[in-house]
Design a protein around this motif. Structure first.
Motif, PDB file in Angstrom:
ATOM      1  N   LEU A 158     -13.416 -32.956  39.742  1.00 55.82           N
ATOM      2  CA  LEU A 158     -14.293 -32.261  38.798  1.00 55.82           C
ATOM      3  C   LEU A 158     -14.221 -30.741  38.944  1.00 55.82           C
ATOM      4  O   LEU A 158     -14.578 -30.012  38.011  1.00 55.82           O
ATOM      5  N   ASP A 159     -13.780 -30.283  40.093  1.00 54.06           N
ATOM      6  CA  ASP A 159     -13.727 -28.841  40.331  1.00 54.06           C
ATOM      7  C   ASP A 159     -12.382 -28.230  39.947  1.00 54.06           C
ATOM      8  O   ASP A 159     -12.125 -27.054  40.244  1.00 54.06           O
ATOM      9  N   ALA A 160     -11.508 -29.005  39.300  1.00 48.80           N
ATOM     10  CA  ALA A 160     -10.185 -28.488  38.953  1.00 48.80           C
ATOM     11  C   ALA A 160      -9.851 -28.790  37.490  1.00 48.80           C
ATOM     12  O   ALA A 160      -8.900 -29.519  37.195  1.00 48.80           O
ATOM     13  N   PRO A 161     -10.629 -28.245  36.551  1.00 51.70           N
ATOM     14  CA  PRO A 161     -10.354 -28.513  35.134  1.00 51.70           C
ATOM     15  C   PRO A 161      -9.063 -27.839  34.674  1.00 51.70           C
ATOM     16  O   PRO A 161      -8.656 -26.808  35.222  1.00 51.70           O
ATOM     17  N   ARG A 162      -8.438 -28.427  33.652  1.00 49.36           N
ATOM     18  CA  ARG A 162      -7.329 -27.773  32.975  1.00 49.36           C
ATOM     19  C   ARG A 162      -7.819 -27.333  31.596  1.00 49.36           C
ATOM     20  O   ARG A 162      -8.461 -28.117  30.887  1.00 49.36           O
ATOM     21  N   ALA A 185      -9.472 -43.313  30.667  1.00 50.43           N
ATOM     22  CA  ALA A 185      -9.636 -44.000  31.942  1.00 50.43           C
ATOM     23  C   ALA A 185      -9.680 -43.017  33.112  1.00 50.43           C
ATOM     24  O   ALA A 185     -10.368 -43.249  34.111  1.00 50.43           O
ATOM     25  N   ARG A 186      -8.981 -41.872  32.975  1.00 54.45           N
ATOM     26  CA  ARG A 186      -8.869 -40.949  34.114  1.00 54.45           C
ATOM     27  C   ARG A 186      -9.522 -39.597  33.890  1.00 54.45           C
ATOM     28  O   ARG A 186      -9.752 -38.858  34.847  1.00 54.45           O
ATOM     29  N   HIS A 187      -9.808 -39.250  32.622  1.00 56.76           N
ATOM     30  CA  HIS A 187     -10.225 -37.890  32.318  1.00 56.76           C
ATOM     31  C   HIS A 187     -11.469 -37.819  31.432  1.00 56.76           C
ATOM     32  O   HIS A 187     -11.730 -38.734  30.638  1.00 56.76           O
ATOM     33  N   ALA A 223     -14.665 -19.227  13.163  1.00 49.73           N
ATOM     34  CA  ALA A 223     -13.429 -19.882  12.736  1.00 49.73           C
ATOM     35  C   ALA A 223     -12.188 -19.061  13.052  1.00 49.73           C
ATOM     36  O   ALA A 223     -11.058 -19.566  12.952  1.00 49.73           O
ATOM     37  N   ASP A 224     -12.366 -17.803  13.437  1.00 50.35           N
ATOM     38  CA  ASP A 224     -11.225 -16.952  13.790  1.00 50.35           C
ATOM     39  C   ASP A 224     -10.816 -17.110  15.256  1.00 50.35           C
ATOM     40  O   ASP A 224      -9.821 -16.514  15.688  1.00 50.35           O
ATOM     41  N   LEU A 225     -11.573 -17.904  16.003  1.00 50.38           N
ATOM     42  CA  LEU A 225     -11.282 -18.119  17.418  1.00 50.38           C
ATOM     43  C   LEU A 225     -10.836 -19.553  17.655  1.00 50.38           C
ATOM     44  O   LEU A 225     -11.221 -20.465  16.909  1.00 50.38           O
ATOM     45  N   PRO A 226     -10.052 -19.794  18.699  1.00 53.27           N
ATOM     46  CA  PRO A 226      -9.632 -21.165  18.993  1.00 53.27           C
ATOM     47  C   PRO A 226     -10.739 -21.954  19.687  1.00 53.27           C
ATOM     48  O   PRO A 226     -11.633 -21.375  20.310  1.00 53.27           O
ATOM     49  N   CYS A 227     -10.652 -23.272  19.572  1.00 54.79           N
ATOM     50  CA  CYS A 227     -11.497 -24.140  20.400  1.00 54.79           C
ATOM     51  C   CYS A 227     -10.962 -24.104  21.831  1.00 54.79           C
ATOM     52  O   CYS A 227      -9.747 -24.110  22.060  1.00 54.79           O
ATOM     53  N   ARG A 228     -11.883 -24.058  22.767  1.00 57.20           N
ATOM     54  CA  ARG A 228     -11.527 -24.163  24.177  1.00 57.20           C
ATOM     55  C   ARG A 228     -11.721 -25.619  24.579  1.00 57.20           C
ATOM     56  O   ARG A 228     -12.768 -26.217  24.326  1.00 57.20           O
ATOM     57  N   ILE A 229     -10.707 -26.199  25.223  1.00 58.28           N
ATOM     58  CA  ILE A 229     -10.725 -27.615  25.571  1.00 58.28           C
ATOM     59  C   ILE A 229     -10.549 -27.750  27.078  1.00 58.28           C
ATOM     60  O   ILE A 229      -9.577 -27.227  27.644  1.00 58.28           O
ATOM     61  N   ALA A 230     -11.488 -28.427  27.709  1.00 55.65           N
ATOM     62  CA  ALA A 230     -11.410 -28.675  29.143  1.00 55.65           C
ATOM     63  C   ALA A 230     -11.057 -30.137  29.372  1.00 55.65           C
ATOM     64  O   ALA A 230     -11.742 -31.033  28.867  1.00 55.65           O
ATOM     65  N   VAL A 231      -9.998 -30.376  30.109  1.00 54.22           N
ATOM     66  CA  VAL A 231      -9.617 -31.727  30.530  1.00 54.22           C
ATOM     67  C   VAL A 231      -9.899 -31.808  32.027  1.00 54.22           C
ATOM     68  O   VAL A 231      -9.326 -31.059  32.823  1.00 54.22           O
ATOM     69  N   VAL A 232     -10.814 -32.716  32.388  1.00 57.98           N
ATOM     70  CA  VAL A 232     -11.306 -32.780  33.762  1.00 57.98           C
ATOM     71  C   VAL A 232     -11.004 -34.160  34.331  1.00 57.98           C
ATOM     72  O   VAL A 232     -11.467 -35.177  33.798  1.00 57.98           O
ATOM     73  N   ALA A 233     -10.227 -34.199  35.402  1.00 57.83           N
ATOM     74  CA  ALA A 233      -9.968 -35.474  36.078  1.00 57.83           C
ATOM     75  C   ALA A 233     -11.249 -35.955  36.748  1.00 57.83           C
ATOM     76  O   ALA A 233     -11.963 -35.175  37.383  1.00 57.83           O
TER      77      ALA A 233
END
Length: 503
Positions: A299-303, A259-261, A285-295
């Motif tokens: 939109l200009d302040a992702p976590r 609902a928010r992200h 597979a030796d690297l992590p997934c990068r995950i962006a959570v965007v309110a």
């Protein structure tokens, strides 16, 4: 910022749209139709990857078994690759085929069907030439001619967007292609804004509660890194865009939304020299997934979060529970095989899938800044869909085609309604010979409770040489179809669809 300079700034350090990135400059393929035809004679289910022989079909009246619900009226649009062969050559990758849009019209008069190739600039160019002349994302093309931008190789072969009585065929690397809702004639690419012409508009937009559309475009498709975020209103007018930067290369085909992200999961990869994009790509597979959570309101302040490596094409529902976001996804167990799904079938060869797919949860803890994958114990699900109207977090049932019991093909032959929270699954098995595609959820008019609606799913019966459409009660999937509609001919398997209640 000057709008006409938008992409130049967004792609700082990347190739400009007018330039062809290295992955567009693929070389020659060696696969041919003769080998495929030989395999098809022995294994009829390979018809799922057989090239069509014409640009349009129908309108045709489908033969109905059972009874169509009176309240179910509208058009079910389906998209998928359909044109695989030219001049003695055949594409090697499932994602390369030119798109064909299907329209299943449902109403009091019954069910009718028509289909038409999406007349992209690529398709028209190769029709005139009588051979492959445009680079492809998964196959090497001998003597490929130069292109100006992504839309010159846009196959429009992946999904459908219905928006304000308009219909768009979607691909992940270029513009949405608009078609006539009446006869499926191609109108052309849509830029949404002049300075965004040919910018990637992915094949998996999501509709918010207010009817607006969220989407993304991968800047990796332009030789850079990061994402372009789109927000359109319910009429198809562009509300805003934003860029999401990350230094690590990350592949994503779709995304999730609460609902928010907005939640973007980027699978890390590296590129090797030579061949086409998906053959050069190596998931890391030796690297992590990068995950962006965007309110949605920032939109200009992702976590950003990191999680263990995981390869996901498609997501199901996502929800927030306290300070945790939970995203359900179909995670592939063999990253190498996931680069080219059913590559053996494309060659006319038989090989069981060596890419197990599990339904998992990605749990993102907003308080601690951590993310982790959690197993659900549910296996063999892809192309998940759901009803977003659940009144409590995590209550949505997930609908997905699965392989159940004996099956003629290494492909789903059943549809499942999955209650992840309770660990329950209701299944309808179509039979040994039937190949079951994605099933979309259509709410019953006037209904409010989650799950009150129908599932529409397309089928391929390769033994009888016919394609069909099944209609099921989403609350009683194991009771089997309310109605099935069959055509007197068959089409190759597609990817995604959308239902429009405009009849």
């Amino acid at each position: 910022m000057n709008r006409r300079r938008f992409l130049r700034h967004a792609l700082a350090g990347a190739s400009a749209l007018a330039l062809a990135p290295a992955w567009l400059r693929a070389q020659a393929g060696r696969n041919g139709p003769a080998e495929f035809t030989e395999g098809l004679r022995a294994h009829p289910w390979l018809a799922g990857w057989k090239s069509v022989g014409g640009e349009s079909f129908g309108p045709s009246t489908a033969q109905i078994e059972g009874r169509l619900p009176k309240a179910l009226a509208g058009t079910y649009y389906r998209n998928g690759p359909a044109w695989y062969e030219r001049a003695g050559l055949r594409y090697e990758h499932w994602f390369d085929g030119d798109g064909m849009l299907h329209a299943w019209q449902l109403g009091e008069a019954g069910i009718s069907h028509r289909a038409r190739m999406v007349a992209t600039s690529k398709f028209r160019r190769e029709q005139r030439a009588g051979r492959f002349v445009v680079p492809a994302v998964g196959s090497r093309i001998e003597g490929a001619e130069s292109i100006r931008n992504n839309d010159d190789m846009n196959t429009a072969n992946t999904s459908v967007l219905c928006l304000a009585n308009r219909v768009f065929a979607l691909w992940e690397g270029g513009s949405a292609i608009e078609l006539s809702a009446d006869d499926l004639a191609t109108i052309g690419p849509v830029a949404w804004r002049d300075d965004l012409a040919a910018a990637p508009f992915s094949a998996h937009p999501l509709r918010d509660d207010d009817g607006s559309i969220w989407n993304f475009g991968s800047l990796d498709m332009l030789g850079g890194t990061g994402l372009l975020i789109w927000h359109l209103d319910r009429q198809g007018r562009l509300l805003t865009t934003a860029t999401l930067k990350d230094e690590q290369h990350g592949y994503l085909h779709s995304f999730a939304m609460t609902a928010r992200h907005l939640v973007f999961v980027l699978t890390p990869y590296r590129m090797i020299e030579g061949k086409a994009f998906f053959e050069r790509l190596r998931f890391a597979a030796d690297l992590p997934c990068r995950i962006a959570v965007v309110a949605k309101d920032a939109l200009d302040a992702p976590r950003w979060f990191d999680a263990d490596f995981g390869k996901v094409y498609h997501f199901a529902d996502a929800f927030e529970h306290g300070r945790e976001i939970v995203v359900r996804a179909a995670r592939h167990g063999n990253p190498s095989a996931a680069r080219s799904p059913f590559s053996a079938a494309m060659r006319g060869e038989v090989a069981d899938s060596d890419d197990p797919v599990d339904l998992v949860e990605l749990r993102i803890d907003l308080a601690s800044g951590t993310a982790r994958w959690v197993e659900t114990g549910i296996r063999g699900t892809e192309f998940p869909t759901f009803d977003a109207r659940a009144d409590k977090p995590g209550r949505s049932r997930i609908y997905a085609p699965i392989r159940h019991g004996l099956a003629l093909a290494p492909y789903p032959n059943a549809i499942a309604a999955i209650d992840v929270r309770r660990g329950r699954m209701a299944v309808h098995r179509y039979g040994d010979e039937i190949m079951a595609e994605e099933h979309v959820f259509v709410p019953k008019p006037g209904s409010r409770r989650a799950g009150q609606g129908w599932l529409l799913g397309t089928l391929l019966d390769p033994v009888r040489g016919r394609s069909g459409l099944a209609v099921l009660d989403a609350e009683r999937v194991d009771a089997g179809p309310l109605a099935m509609a069959w055509l007197p001919y068959a089409f190759p398997l597609g990817f995604h669809g959308a239902f429009s209640q405009q009849a």
